[in-house]
Write an enzyme that holds these catalytic residues in place. Structure first.
Site, short mmCIF file in Angstrom:
data_model
loop_
_atom_site.label_atom_id
_atom_site.label_comp_id
_atom_site.label_asym_id
_atom_site.label_seq_id
_atom_site.Cartn_x
_atom_site.Cartn_y
_atom_site.Cartn_z
N HIS A 1 -2.87 5.58 -8.74
CA HIS A 1 -2.12 4.33 -9.17
C HIS A 1 -3.35 2.77 -9.16
CE1 HIS A 1 1.29 6.04 -7.96
NE2 HIS A 1 1.00 6.56 -8.90
N GLU B 1 -2.61 0.46 -7.56
CA GLU B 1 -2.98 0.20 -5.73
C GLU B 1 -4.85 1.07 -5.30
OE1 GLU B 1 1.12 -0.24 -5.90
OE2 GLU B 1 -0.33 0.85 -7.21
N CYS C 1 4.80 2.17 -4.20
CA CYS C 1 5.31 3.06 -3.61
C CYS C 1 5.10 3.77 -2.83
CB CYS C 1 4.67 4.43 -4.96
SG CYS C 1 3.51 5.00 -5.02
N CYS D 1 1.74 4.90 -2.22
CA CYS D 1 0.64 3.11 -2.15
C CYS D 1 0.67 2.56 -0.82
CB CYS D 1 1.30 2.50 -3.27
SG CYS D 1 -0.26 3.47 -4.92
#
Length: 178
Positions: free
Chosen positions: A63, A65, A93, A96
């Site tokens: 992701h 992040e 999420c 993260c």
């Protein structure tokens, strides 16, 4: 611990960093990824940046992040990213959010809320959990409309592409059956 989604007051520097995150999200989209971008800032300077790469890297953890945290850790030679701010176009999420807490990011600023997996207050709030060993200031809604529109346009186009692929497959199957 501060979670401010109602009407946050952001300055022009916050807006500039989020605009950079939006640019990075566009790079993810160009690669067929969900358009999410992230920028990590320390002392007013970008330390690291990233965008979603889960599909092209075949990595569920890639992701925006996480990409950004990995890059920052290497550059700063430390996984503890004290006194930093992460700007991200979509609410983190759970994965993260956990990584941001573990990395000791001081402030998290996101654009659009994630109605399905938001872990900064929309679905759950890991930043406010008693199990959290670190606390971050979390502020949502910066350039929210732009961030949301970028995501919505991507998913709308993706649904059309999937529908067209299914129709083409159906036509080929029908021709094969003749």
């Amino acid at each position: 611990m501060n979670i401010n989604q109602a009407n946050p007051l952001f300055d022009s520097q916050d807006e500039a960093f989020m605009r950079r995150a939006i640019e990075l999200a566009a790079k993810a989209e160009a690669l067929g990824e969900v358009p999410v971008g992230a920028v990590l800032v320390k002392d007013g300077e970008i330390v690291a940046q990233g965008y979603n790469r889960s599909i092209i890297d075949n990595d569920a953890t890639a992701h925006a992040e996480i990409q950004t945290l990995r890059q920052a850790g290497k550059l700063l030679d430390n996984y503890r990213l004290l006194d930093t701010t992460l700007y991200v176009t979509l609410e983190p999420c759970p994965m993260c959010a956990g990584a941001l807490l573990h990395s000791r990011v001081k402030r998290v600023v996101f654009g659009a809320s994630d109605l399905k997996a938001g872990a900064a207050g929309t679905v759950i709030n890991l930043f406010d959990s008693k199990a959290a060993f670190h606390y971050a200031n979390v502020e949502g809604g910066l350039l929210e409309q732009e961030c949301r529109e970028q995501l919505q346009a991507f998913f709308k186009r993706r649904r059309k592409e999937i529908k067209a692929e299914k129709q083409a497959k159906r036509l080929l199957e029908e021709k094969g059956n003749e």
